[in-house]
Scaffold this motif. Structure first.
Motif, PDB file in Angstrom:
ATOM      1  N   LYS A  24       6.019   6.307  -5.888  1.00 16.37           N
ATOM      2  CA  LYS A  24       6.197   5.645  -7.265  1.00 16.37           C
ATOM      3  C   LYS A  24       7.177   6.868  -8.003  1.00 16.37           C
ATOM      4  O   LYS A  24       7.874   6.322  -8.974  1.00 16.37           O
ATOM      5  N   ASP A  25       7.093   8.051  -7.751  1.00 12.91           N
ATOM      6  CA  ASP A  25       8.054   9.151  -8.222  1.00 12.91           C
ATOM      7  C   ASP A  25       9.166   9.484  -7.799  1.00 12.91           C
ATOM      8  O   ASP A  25       9.848  10.242  -8.282  1.00 12.91           O
ATOM      9  N   ARG A  26       9.517   8.972  -6.570  1.00  8.52           N
ATOM     10  CA  ARG A  26      10.912   9.018  -5.898  1.00  8.52           C
ATOM     11  C   ARG A  26      11.563   7.769  -5.503  1.00  8.52           C
ATOM     12  O   ARG A  26      11.900   7.731  -4.456  1.00  8.52           O
ATOM     13  N   LEU A  27      11.260   6.668  -6.373  1.00  7.82           N
ATOM     14  CA  LEU A  27      11.998   5.280  -5.888  1.00  7.82           C
ATOM     15  C   LEU A  27      13.513   5.559  -5.735  1.00  7.82           C
ATOM     16  O   LEU A  27      14.021   4.638  -4.985  1.00  7.82           O
ATOM     17  N   ASP A  28      14.197   6.563  -6.233  1.00 12.11           N
ATOM     18  CA  ASP A  28      15.718   6.649  -6.054  1.00 12.11           C
ATOM     19  C   ASP A  28      15.928   7.423  -4.863  1.00 12.11           C
ATOM     20  O   ASP A  28      17.002   7.867  -4.726  1.00 12.11           O
ATOM     21  N   GLY A  55       0.472  -1.066  -0.097  1.00 13.51           N
ATOM     22  CA  GLY A  55       0.037   0.048   0.145  1.00 13.51           C
ATOM     23  C   GLY A  55       0.633   1.334  -0.023  1.00 13.51           C
ATOM     24  O   GLY A  55       0.495   2.371   0.341  1.00 13.51           O
ATOM     25  N   LEU A  56       2.105   1.176  -0.557  1.00 16.54           N
ATOM     26  CA  LEU A  56       2.796   2.436  -0.603  1.00 16.54           C
ATOM     27  C   LEU A  56       3.234   2.956  -1.698  1.00 16.54           C
ATOM     28  O   LEU A  56       3.596   3.970  -1.938  1.00 16.54           O
ATOM     29  N   PHE A  57       2.904   2.008  -2.846  1.00 20.96           N
ATOM     30  CA  PHE A  57       3.282   2.445  -4.321  1.00 20.96           C
ATOM     31  C   PHE A  57       3.040   3.721  -4.701  1.00 20.96           C
ATOM     32  O   PHE A  57       3.652   4.877  -5.288  1.00 20.96           O
ATOM     33  N   GLU A  58       1.773   4.300  -4.598  1.00 21.24           N
ATOM     34  CA  GLU A  58       1.176   5.472  -5.094  1.00 21.24           C
ATOM     35  C   GLU A  58       1.844   6.633  -4.198  1.00 21.24           C
ATOM     36  O   GLU A  58       2.040   7.625  -4.942  1.00 21.24           O
ATOM     37  N   GLU A  59       2.423   6.297  -3.091  1.00 20.63           N
ATOM     38  CA  GLU A  59       2.873   7.504  -2.524  1.00 20.63           C
ATOM     39  C   GLU A  59       4.249   7.664  -2.737  1.00 20.63           C
ATOM     40  O   GLU A  59       4.974   8.772  -2.451  1.00 20.63           O
ATOM     41  N   THR A 112      -1.039   3.701  11.963  1.00 20.02           N
ATOM     42  CA  THR A 112      -1.352   2.386  12.684  1.00 20.02           C
ATOM     43  C   THR A 112      -2.539   1.577  11.638  1.00 20.02           C
ATOM     44  O   THR A 112      -2.691   0.430  11.331  1.00 20.02           O
ATOM     45  N   ALA A 113      -3.403   2.706  11.636  1.00 18.74           N
ATOM     46  CA  ALA A 113      -4.689   2.156  10.711  1.00 18.74           C
ATOM     47  C   ALA A 113      -4.248   1.581   9.391  1.00 18.74           C
ATOM     48  O   ALA A 113      -4.661   0.633   8.948  1.00 18.74           O
ATOM     49  N   LYS A 114      -3.506   2.235   8.851  1.00 19.83           N
ATOM     50  CA  LYS A 114      -2.816   1.739   7.396  1.00 19.83           C
ATOM     51  C   LYS A 114      -2.252   0.259   7.338  1.00 19.83           C
ATOM     52  O   LYS A 114      -2.570  -0.277   6.443  1.00 19.83           O
ATOM     53  N   VAL A 115      -1.441   0.307   8.538  1.00 21.35           N
ATOM     54  CA  VAL A 115      -0.704  -0.962   8.606  1.00 21.35           C
ATOM     55  C   VAL A 115      -1.915  -1.961   8.972  1.00 21.35           C
ATOM     56  O   VAL A 115      -1.852  -3.055   8.530  1.00 21.35           O
ATOM     57  N   ARG A 122       5.810   0.522   6.207  1.00 20.18           N
ATOM     58  CA  ARG A 122       5.319  -0.209   5.090  1.00 20.18           C
ATOM     59  C   ARG A 122       6.264  -0.592   4.211  1.00 20.18           C
ATOM     60  O   ARG A 122       6.025  -1.535   3.377  1.00 20.18           O
ATOM     61  N   LEU A 123       7.421   0.298   4.050  1.00 23.94           N
ATOM     62  CA  LEU A 123       8.480  -0.173   3.226  1.00 23.94           C
ATOM     63  C   LEU A 123       9.055  -1.509   3.781  1.00 23.94           C
ATOM     64  O   LEU A 123       9.469  -2.353   2.971  1.00 23.94           O
ATOM     65  N   CYS A 124       9.295  -1.790   4.994  1.00 27.31           N
ATOM     66  CA  CYS A 124       9.888  -2.671   5.472  1.00 27.31           C
ATOM     67  C   CYS A 124       9.079  -3.918   5.306  1.00 27.31           C
ATOM     68  O   CYS A 124       9.411  -5.011   5.199  1.00 27.31           O
TER      69      CYS A 124
END
Lengths: 275, 233
Positions: free
Chosen positions: A162-166, A156-160, A207-210, A179-181
């Motif tokens: 995706k533009d700064r993967l580096d 659930g992290l991709f949208e947040e 917490t709710a998101k996790v 969520r990255l972990c």
């Protein structure tokens, strides 16, 4: 090591997972597990079935042995010199403490998420790509990119991001780091995910998101979570196990544990009468 | 049970319990007064009973608000949660018991004269005594958590129900004997039904106490004994 539960041996013969009395496949099974740290015994004969595609919450006061038990499930306790584990822990009919078991491979199958988010000091992409790369899960660069994207989506992290993967993973907020972990744990296609108080350093929204994520992940993974929050255990899990002073006191349906626990110690703990 | 680490949570639960006890006491008084008003044709007592029922309603609303606050603030589980739910439901039953008493008091005002029939008066009085004993027993069980007493209350309701059935038959006969009795007998019949309902509320309370203490439901061997519907031709 010997089997004590006769009924599960039957199922072992044809290679299928043994099932519980109500027909749920048992992903991991602990059989009379004991743990010593040097002279001190931390766990006493724990028997526990971890049900497939269920969230099992381990609760209990500090020092009750719940984290110790969790760390037995992917042999994280091996890293502690004075720690001795006895009894038997079975993953898909395989004894994970068998000397033939490759511990690195085991930890890929049984992933872990820790209390404090601990991204590597690398880019977001590299954080997720690291595991699949060392385990040789990707044949090509595009394969790897695919794995990273899917893992981030599942977490659930991709949208947040995706533009700064580096950008460095450490630059994310606490909740995003956690969520990255989780994405990093998912990237190596584990079968079981262990979570050791994954939300205790997060704010209520994160917490709710996790928690929402845990519920979604349950479809494809078996999850064992240690939590100090009774409400969290009640919210996210289907099964709850209560540990006290190194013993597994009571294990059952979460709904039953939180409305009508059978053991007085469970009752006292969850209602806040001792800690 | 041992105390909460958070002592204010203990106080919250104790406060709910003492509100139930207070409501229970008031409900008992209302039932007793309304029946006395009816039997002695005491219009002033009837008026006071009707007035006092408003307080019981008010107490029920306040208790409900307290329960909601405790749930929101403490997120109770297990026995604590069951205690709060029991308090909510028991307060509902007690409020209804008050309504029954109020109805009886209103009938007392509507009946024009004293009873001229001792048999009927004794029947109503005896039924009211039984219902009051049930109410008292169940409120005691709420304080002590005595499950055996709770089961006794459940069993005791049978007696009230069969008294109601026989009173119903008596009243019917009396009305057929002389149509001039019909008005008074109809009032009495409603009063008897109200008392019978009070017994049912005591049983409801018993069931809630059983659940609160044990976490299980009271085995439902409860005999439904209002037979008046089958005695009609």
């Amino acid at each position: 090591m010997e089997m004590t539960a006769g009924n599960v041996q039957q199922a072992d013969l044809n290679g299928a997972l043994p099932v519980t009395e109500d027909g749920v496949p048992i992903k991991m099974r602990a059989n009379q597990v004991t743990v010593h740290y040097g002279e001190k015994q931390a766990l006493f004969g724990v028997d526990l079935n971890v049900r497939k595609s269920n969230v099992t919450a381990l609760i209990g006061p500090s020092g009750c042995g719940k984290s110790t038990f969790l760390r037995c499930l992917n042999r994280m306790n091996d890293t502690i010199d004075i720690c001795r584990v006895g009894g038997e822990i079975v993953l898909d009919n395989e004894d994970i403490y068998d000397p033939k078991i490759d511990v690195v491979e085991l930890r890929a199958r049984v992933g872990m998420v820790f209390q404090k988010p601990n991204p590597f000091p690398k880019s977001i992409f590299e954080n997720v790509a690291y595991g699949p790369r060392i385990h040789g899960l990707a044949q090509s660069k595009s394969d790897l990119e695919e794995i990273v994207a899917t893992s981030l989506q599942k977490a659930g992290l991709f949208e947040e991001v995706k533009d700064r993967l580096d950008e460095p993973g450490t630059g994310l907020s606490g909740g995003q780091q956690q969520r990255l972990c989780i994405a990093r744990a998912i990237a190596v296609s584990p079968e079981v995910i262990l979570m050791d108080e994954p939300c205790s350093a997060l704010d209520p929204i994160a917490t709710a998101k996790v928690e929402e994520l845990i519920d979604e992940l349950r479809e494809n993974y078996t999850i064992v979570i240690v939590t100090h929050s009774m409400q969290q255990a009640a919210r996210v899990s289907q099964r709850t196990a209560f540990f006290h002073l190194g013993y597994l006191v009571e294990e059952g349906k979460t709904n039953d544990i939180f409305t009508n626990p059978k053991d007085q110690r469970t009752q006292d703990y969850i209602t806040g009468r001792f800690g | 049970m041992s105390d909460h680490i958070v002592s204010s949570f203990n106080e919250d639960l104790k406060d709910l319990a003492s509100r139930i006890v207070e409501m229970g006491g008031l409900a008992e008084t209302l039932v007793n007064d309304s029946v006395q008003a009816l039997l002695r044709h005491d219009l002033a007592l009837a008026e006071r009973t009707i007035e006092a029922d408003k307080r019981l309603d008010e107490m029920q609303i306040q208790l409900e608000e307290r329960c909601i606050v405790v749930i929101a603030r403490r997120q109770p589980v297990a026995r604590d949660l069951r205690e709060i739910f029991a308090a909510l439901r028991i307060s509902n039953d007690l409020e209804r018991v008050g309504d029954m008493a109020k109805n009886i008091a209103k009938r007392a005002q509507a009946i024009e004269s004293d009873f001229n029939n001792k048999t009927l008066a004794v029947g109503v009085e005896h039924m009211a005594e039984l219902a009051l004993a049930q109410l008292k027993a169940v409120l005691d069980a709420y304080t002590t958590g005595d499950l055996e007493a709770v089961e006794q209350v459940q069993k005791g309701d049978k007696q009230i129900d069969s008294m109601y059935t026989s009173l119903f038959r008596q009243l019917l006969t009396y009305m057929m004997e002389d149509p001039r009795n019909i008005t008074m007998c109809a009032h009495l019949l409603f009063c008897a039904k109200n008392i019978e309902r009070i017994g049912d509320h005591a049983t409801n309370i018993a069931e809630n106490i059983y659940f609160m203490v044990s976490g299980d439901h009271l085995p439902a061997d409860r005999p439904k004994k209002d037979e008046t519907d089958v005695t009609l031709p």
